[in-house]
Design a protein around this motif. Sequence first.
Motif, short mmCIF file in Angstrom:
data_model
loop_
_atom_site.label_atom_id
_atom_site.label_comp_id
_atom_site.label_asym_id
_atom_site.label_seq_id
_atom_site.Cartn_x
_atom_site.Cartn_y
_atom_site.Cartn_z
N THR A 24 36.27 36.03 31.13
CA THR A 24 36.14 35.23 29.80
C THR A 24 36.84 36.20 28.63
O THR A 24 37.28 37.35 28.85
CB THR A 24 34.47 35.61 29.34
OG1 THR A 24 34.49 37.08 29.10
CG2 THR A 24 33.53 35.34 30.54
N SER A 25 37.30 35.43 27.55
CA SER A 25 38.25 35.82 26.59
C SER A 25 37.50 36.82 25.66
O SER A 25 38.12 37.54 24.92
CB SER A 25 38.97 34.75 25.77
OG SER A 25 38.04 33.75 25.40
N GLY A 26 36.26 36.69 25.67
CA GLY A 26 35.38 37.23 24.72
C GLY A 26 34.49 38.51 25.26
O GLY A 26 34.29 38.27 26.76
N SER A 27 33.65 39.18 24.51
CA SER A 27 33.03 40.09 25.20
C SER A 27 31.70 39.28 25.75
O SER A 27 31.02 38.27 25.40
CB SER A 27 32.17 41.13 24.33
OG SER A 27 31.09 41.87 24.60
N ILE A 28 31.26 39.69 27.01
CA ILE A 28 30.07 39.11 27.50
C ILE A 28 28.78 39.17 26.91
O ILE A 28 28.10 38.47 26.88
CB ILE A 28 29.92 39.56 29.01
CG1 ILE A 28 30.84 39.08 30.05
CG2 ILE A 28 28.37 39.32 29.66
CD1 ILE A 28 30.70 39.48 31.43
N PHE A 29 28.77 40.20 26.10
CA PHE A 29 27.62 40.46 25.12
C PHE A 29 27.52 39.32 24.00
O PHE A 29 26.49 39.09 23.56
CB PHE A 29 27.99 41.78 24.65
CG PHE A 29 27.39 42.80 25.51
CD1 PHE A 29 28.21 43.95 25.51
CD2 PHE A 29 26.14 43.00 25.93
CE1 PHE A 29 28.10 44.92 26.40
CE2 PHE A 29 25.96 44.15 26.73
CZ PHE A 29 26.67 44.96 26.93
#
Length: 115
Positions: A24-29
């Motif tokens: 993913t390009s963003g934080s999983i959070f």
Amino acid sequence: QVQLVESGGGLVQDGGSLRLSCATSGSIFSFSVVGWYRQAPGKQRELVATFPSTGSRIYADSVNGRFLVSRDIGKNTVYLQMNSLKPEDTAAYYCYARTGRVDYWGQGTQVTVSS
């Protein structure tokens, strides 16, 4: 813009194993849910497994006990470990993530199980 990139699909024999990855390009959070769907030719896309940020993981009855969804927070990656694969598991597998009311999808990776 969030991007999801799957890898790890391929051809495997009946009873074999594969591990799919979704970077993913963003934080999983930042996602309330991550997971996997699949779509076989001529069929609707169906849920395989989801991993919510809170609560228990959910699996389709057809894969429960054979597949495991997990995540590596440090690598922002979601995995789908698939064991005891069957020909009926043949499909394009899609990574999925939700943030707020927006759903994101990967481009899909093909899994083919030969009998």
